[in-house]
Design a protein around this motif. Structure first.
Motif, mmCIF file in Angstrom:
data_model
loop_
_atom_site.group_PDB
_atom_site.id
_atom_site.type_symbol
_atom_site.label_atom_id
_atom_site.label_comp_id
_atom_site.label_asym_id
_atom_site.label_seq_id
_atom_site.Cartn_x
_atom_site.Cartn_y
_atom_site.Cartn_z
ATOM 1 N N LYS A 180 0.832 -1.210 0.000
ATOM 2 C CA LYS A 180 0.000 0.000 0.000
ATOM 3 C C LYS A 180 0.860 1.252 0.000
ATOM 4 C CE LYS A 180 -3.647 2.331 2.604
ATOM 5 N NZ LYS A 180 -4.442 2.340 3.863
ATOM 6 N N MET A 181 2.000 1.210 0.695
ATOM 7 C CA MET A 181 2.900 2.362 0.735
ATOM 8 C C MET A 181 3.427 2.683 -0.656
ATOM 9 S SD MET A 181 5.166 1.698 4.155
ATOM 10 C CE MET A 181 4.418 1.597 5.784
ATOM 11 N N LEU A 205 10.833 2.527 1.968
ATOM 12 C CA LEU A 205 9.464 2.943 1.627
ATOM 13 C C LEU A 205 8.805 3.643 2.820
ATOM 14 C CD1 LEU A 205 8.090 -0.183 -0.310
ATOM 15 C CD2 LEU A 205 8.735 2.021 -1.266
ATOM 16 N N LYS A 206 9.296 3.347 4.011
ATOM 17 C CA LYS A 206 8.708 3.897 5.232
ATOM 18 C C LYS A 206 9.106 5.345 5.465
ATOM 19 C CE LYS A 206 6.756 3.350 9.390
ATOM 20 N NZ LYS A 206 5.330 3.038 9.601
ATOM 21 N N VAL A 273 -8.520 1.363 -6.063
ATOM 22 C CA VAL A 273 -7.258 0.625 -5.956
ATOM 23 C C VAL A 273 -7.455 -0.757 -6.549
ATOM 24 C CG1 VAL A 273 -5.573 -0.362 -4.359
ATOM 25 C CG2 VAL A 273 -6.595 1.865 -3.877
ATOM 26 N N ASN A 274 -6.528 -1.202 -7.364
ATOM 27 C CA ASN A 274 -6.590 -2.528 -7.956
ATOM 28 C C ASN A 274 -6.212 -3.557 -6.894
ATOM 29 O OD1 ASN A 274 -6.196 -4.934 -9.387
ATOM 30 N ND2 ASN A 274 -5.589 -3.836 -11.237
ATOM 31 N N ARG A 275 -7.229 -4.125 -6.238
ATOM 32 C CA ARG A 275 -6.983 -5.058 -5.134
ATOM 33 C C ARG A 275 -6.269 -6.322 -5.610
ATOM 34 N NH1 ARG A 275 -7.291 -1.989 -0.720
ATOM 35 N NH2 ARG A 275 -9.182 -0.724 -0.723
ATOM 36 N N ASN A 276 -6.621 -6.805 -6.788
ATOM 37 C CA ASN A 276 -5.981 -8.024 -7.301
ATOM 38 C C ASN A 276 -4.486 -7.817 -7.482
ATOM 39 O OD1 ASN A 276 -8.404 -9.413 -7.399
ATOM 40 N ND2 ASN A 276 -8.856 -8.772 -9.493
ATOM 41 N N GLU A 277 -4.127 -6.635 -7.977
ATOM 42 C CA GLU A 277 -2.716 -6.320 -8.191
ATOM 43 C C GLU A 277 -1.963 -6.308 -6.860
ATOM 44 O OE1 GLU A 277 -0.237 -3.148 -10.929
ATOM 45 O OE2 GLU A 277 -2.036 -2.455 -9.892
#
Length: 287
Positions: A180-181, A205-206, A273-277
């Motif tokens: 998600k980040m 990424l954080k 948001v493309n959840r599958n991706e």
């Protein structure tokens, strides 16, 4: 409030609090303390400091002594023993035909235990290996299976940025990172571009995530429907740091997208948001 010192037992490991017992210590000093594993030699990572009692795990153990020349000599001897033990263990693993990769070996300061760190794809039955090693070293043997992140931290190396791994140079522990980040920061979800050498999501990424979260509250995301000074359109790309949006206009869908500042548009409907991706890349989040 209580006076404490912070001691680290590995180059870039967790810092543990101890009671200085009236001693004033400087960063880099070597000290002898008692831990859950026994007597250990560590380095002062945090000098004498007053902290609240709520931040301390009681009971707070006292410093035994500042390391002497004899202590430092023993520490050097242990380091030499670890190299020998590593080579012996490699041969034993091969002899037992175990599917495991030895990463590191660590002697406790008082030699009461030897820890062997390894990685493996699944569970490994190493009971016979432990017996074999115990018969060689005549002390307590402990094998610990670690993840690929811990392996990278122990071994070190260079990241795709060309700098040494953050985890092996200054990060005391692993911070949680998620796909998600990467999505919120507008990064490519190509695993090669967002993964570290360990094959898991890059810890960096954080670092800027809070900034991007603040920006997302005031700027439409990709696929959002917006009203612009030139009419309705869909956000096809954006630069969150500059606040510039590329909008494909409904009135001219075949034309090149137009550029607008975030302050010039009004959100009608947020992008999805493309959840599958995201689900396909969940493997990268594992330790």
């Amino acid at each position: 409030m209580a006076e404490v010192i912070g001691v680290r037992f590995k180059n870039v490991g967790k810092v543990y609090y101890f009671d200085p017992d009236g001693n004033t210590l400087k960063q880099g000093d070597m000290v002898i303390v008692e831990t859950a594993r026994g007597i250990e030699c560590g380095e002062i990572a945090m000098e004498n400091r007053q902290i609240s009692d709520d931040s301390i795990v009681q009971p707070l153990k006292k410093l035994i002594r500042v390391a002497t020349k004899e202590d430092l000599k023993k520490l050097a001897e242990n380091n030499a023993k670890e190299k020998t033990a590593f080579n012996i263990c490699l041969k034993k693993i091969a002899a037992h035909k175990l599917e495991m990769k030895l990463v590191d070996v660590e002697y406790t300061f008082d030699n009461s235990k030897i820890l062997f760190y390894f990685t493996a794809d699944g569970r490994v039955d190493f009971r016979e290996l432990v017996k074999d090693l115990a018969s060689v070293f005549r002390t307590r043997i402990e094998l610990r299976q670690i993840g690929v992140r811990d392996e990278a931290k122990m071994l070190g190396g260079l990241g795709i940025c060309g700098r040494p791994f953050c985890c092996s140079t200054f990060l005391g522990g692993f911070q949680p990172v998620s796909i998600k980040m990467a999505k919120e920061q507008g990064l490519s979800l190509n695993p090669v571009k967002i993964s570290g050498t360990c094959g898991r999501l890059m810890g960096c990424l954080k670092y800027e995530q809070e900034t991007y979260q603040d920006l997302l509250r005031s700027i439409p995301t990709v696929n959002s429907l917006v009203i612009t000074p030139d009419g309705k359109g869909t956000v096809v790309d954006l630069n969150m740091l500059t606040g510039i949006l590329q909008v494909r206009m409904d009135a001219a869908p075949e034309a090149a997208p137009k550029l607008f500042k975030a302050s010039q548009v009004k959100l009608i409907k947020g992008g999805h948001v493309n959840r599958n991706e995201l689900e396909q890349l969940k493997e990268l989040e594992k330790d």
